[in-house]
Write an enzyme that holds these catalytic residues in place. Sequence first.
Site, PDB file in Angstrom:
ATOM      1  N   CYS A   1       0.847  -1.199   0.000  1.00  0.00           N
ATOM      2  CA  CYS A   1       0.000   0.000   0.000  1.00  0.00           C
ATOM      3  C   CYS A   1       0.883   1.250   0.000  1.00  0.00           C
ATOM      4  O   CYS A   1       1.711   1.431   0.888  1.00  0.00           O
ATOM      5  CB  CYS A   1      -0.912  -0.001   1.230  1.00  0.00           C
TER       6      CYS A   1
ATOM      7  N   CYS B   1       0.551   3.374   3.187  1.00  0.00           N
ATOM      8  CA  CYS B   1       1.253   2.757   4.326  1.00  0.00           C
ATOM      9  C   CYS B   1       2.752   3.020   4.215  1.00  0.00           C
ATOM     10  O   CYS B   1       3.422   3.296   5.221  1.00  0.00           O
ATOM     11  CB  CYS B   1       0.978   1.260   4.383  1.00  0.00           C
TER      12      CYS B   1
ATOM     13  N   ASP C   1      -1.078  16.387  -1.614  1.00  0.00           N
ATOM     14  CA  ASP C   1      -1.346  15.498  -2.743  1.00  0.00           C
ATOM     15  C   ASP C   1      -0.276  15.718  -3.818  1.00  0.00           C
ATOM     16  O   ASP C   1       0.084  16.853  -4.131  1.00  0.00           O
ATOM     17  CB  ASP C   1      -2.747  15.765  -3.300  1.00  0.00           C
TER      18      ASP C   1
ATOM     19  N   ASN D   1     -13.577   9.682  -1.646  1.00  0.00           N
ATOM     20  CA  ASN D   1     -14.020   8.747  -2.679  1.00  0.00           C
ATOM     21  C   ASN D   1     -14.067   7.351  -2.070  1.00  0.00           C
ATOM     22  O   ASN D   1     -13.095   6.906  -1.448  1.00  0.00           O
ATOM     23  CB  ASN D   1     -13.042   8.765  -3.863  1.00  0.00           C
TER      24      ASN D   1
ATOM     25  N   GLY E   1     -14.304   6.708  -8.160  1.00  0.00           N
ATOM     26  CA  GLY E   1     -13.051   7.398  -8.446  1.00  0.00           C
ATOM     27  C   GLY E   1     -11.944   7.154  -7.442  1.00  0.00           C
ATOM     28  O   GLY E   1     -10.891   7.796  -7.517  1.00  0.00           O
TER      29      GLY E   1
ATOM     30  N   HIS F   1      -6.495   3.032   0.571  1.00  0.00           N
ATOM     31  CA  HIS F   1      -6.198   3.318   1.979  1.00  0.00           C
ATOM     32  C   HIS F   1      -6.956   4.619   2.227  1.00  0.00           C
ATOM     33  O   HIS F   1      -6.660   5.645   1.581  1.00  0.00           O
ATOM     34  CB  HIS F   1      -4.685   3.467   2.187  1.00  0.00           C
TER      35      HIS F   1
ATOM     36  N   HIS G   1      -8.681   8.033   2.821  1.00  0.00           N
ATOM     37  CA  HIS G   1      -8.121   9.380   2.944  1.00  0.00           C
ATOM     38  C   HIS G   1      -9.208  10.399   2.711  1.00  0.00           C
ATOM     39  O   HIS G   1     -10.137  10.165   1.927  1.00  0.00           O
ATOM     40  CB  HIS G   1      -6.960   9.591   1.969  1.00  0.00           C
TER      41      HIS G   1
ATOM     42  N   HIS H   1      -9.702  14.129   1.285  1.00  0.00           N
ATOM     43  CA  HIS H   1      -9.104  15.243   0.555  1.00  0.00           C
ATOM     44  C   HIS H   1      -9.545  16.559   1.206  1.00  0.00           C
ATOM     45  O   HIS H   1     -10.725  16.715   1.560  1.00  0.00           O
ATOM     46  CB  HIS H   1      -9.604  15.267  -0.893  1.00  0.00           C
TER      47      HIS H   1
HETATM   48  P1  5GP Z   1      -8.444   8.942  -4.621  1.00  0.00           P
HETATM   49  O1  5GP Z   1      -8.724   9.042  -6.092  1.00  0.00           O
HETATM   50  O2  5GP Z   1      -8.066   7.546  -4.213  1.00  0.00           O
HETATM   51  O3  5GP Z   1      -9.545   9.546  -3.777  1.00  0.00           O
HETATM   52  O4  5GP Z   1      -7.202   9.895  -4.361  1.00  0.00           O
HETATM   53  C1  5GP Z   1      -5.880   9.441  -4.356  1.00  0.00           C
HETATM   54  C2  5GP Z   1      -5.018  10.667  -4.351  1.00  0.00           C
HETATM   55  O5  5GP Z   1      -3.713  10.282  -3.941  1.00  0.00           O
HETATM   56  C3  5GP Z   1      -4.891  11.337  -5.723  1.00  0.00           C
HETATM   57  O6  5GP Z   1      -5.340  12.690  -5.624  1.00  0.00           O
HETATM   58  C4  5GP Z   1      -3.400  11.226  -6.039  1.00  0.00           C
HETATM   59  O7  5GP Z   1      -2.890  12.381  -6.684  1.00  0.00           O
HETATM   60  C5  5GP Z   1      -2.779  11.030  -4.668  1.00  0.00           C
HETATM   61  N1  5GP Z   1      -1.555  10.244  -4.664  1.00  0.00           N
HETATM   62  C6  5GP Z   1      -1.362   9.049  -5.286  1.00  0.00           C
HETATM   63  N2  5GP Z   1      -0.119   8.596  -5.057  1.00  0.00           N
HETATM   64  C7  5GP Z   1       0.481   9.515  -4.265  1.00  0.00           C
HETATM   65  C8  5GP Z   1       1.804   9.602  -3.706  1.00  0.00           C
HETATM   66  O8  5GP Z   1       2.655   8.748  -3.866  1.00  0.00           O
HETATM   67  N3  5GP Z   1       2.058  10.708  -2.943  1.00  0.00           N
HETATM   68  C9  5GP Z   1       1.130  11.680  -2.723  1.00  0.00           C
HETATM   69  N4  5GP Z   1       1.511  12.727  -1.971  1.00  0.00           N
HETATM   70  N5  5GP Z   1      -0.113  11.634  -3.250  1.00  0.00           N
HETATM   71  C10 5GP Z   1      -0.433  10.562  -4.017  1.00  0.00           C
HETATM   72 ZN    ZN Z   2      -2.362   1.322   3.648  1.00  0.00          ZN
END
Ligand code: 5GP
Ligand code: ZN
Length: 105
Positions: free
Chosen positions: A4, A7, A30, A82, A88, A93, A95, A97
């Site tokens: 992950c 993680c 992000d 999301n 989306g 894991h 989170h 935003h």
């Molecule tokens: P989701 O679409 O799952 O709600 O959002 C995942 C978010 O994680 C995206 O906005 C993406 O830009 C961000 N993200 C993905 N990989 C990384 C990473 O390695 N580092 C950081 N800081 N953000 C990440």
């Molecule tokens: Zn995780």
Amino acid sequence: MTDCIFCKIINGDFGTEFVYEDDNAVVFKDINPKADVHLLVVPKEHVADLNECSEELIGKLMSVVKKVTVQEGIKSFKTLINTGKDAGQEVFHLHIHILSGNIKF
Ligand code: 5GP
Ligand code: ZN
């Protein structure tokens, strides 16, 4: 969870700077910001998504949203979670935003 990405970030594997950290969560920027300010509130415990999250933990995470926005002086912001691929979610894991200024979604 070993495969992950969040993680690994929490574990310090990539040297990611944390904007905020407490016993329950970290907050970092992000990597692909969709607003002038785009932060992610991430629980230290691996929880895949909101469906898997306890009421206690989501309460703690929302408390972190309040603390970090106060800390960063962010007064107007959007929060987004999301849940599931079809909605989306890309990183499985949980989170939250936090988006502020010129929000692109
Ligand atoms: P989701 O679409 O799952 O709600 O959002 C995942 C978010 O994680 C995206 O906005 C993406 O830009 C961000 N993200 C993905 N990989 C990384 C990473 O390695 N580092 C950081 N800081 N953000 C990440
Ligand atoms: Zn995780």
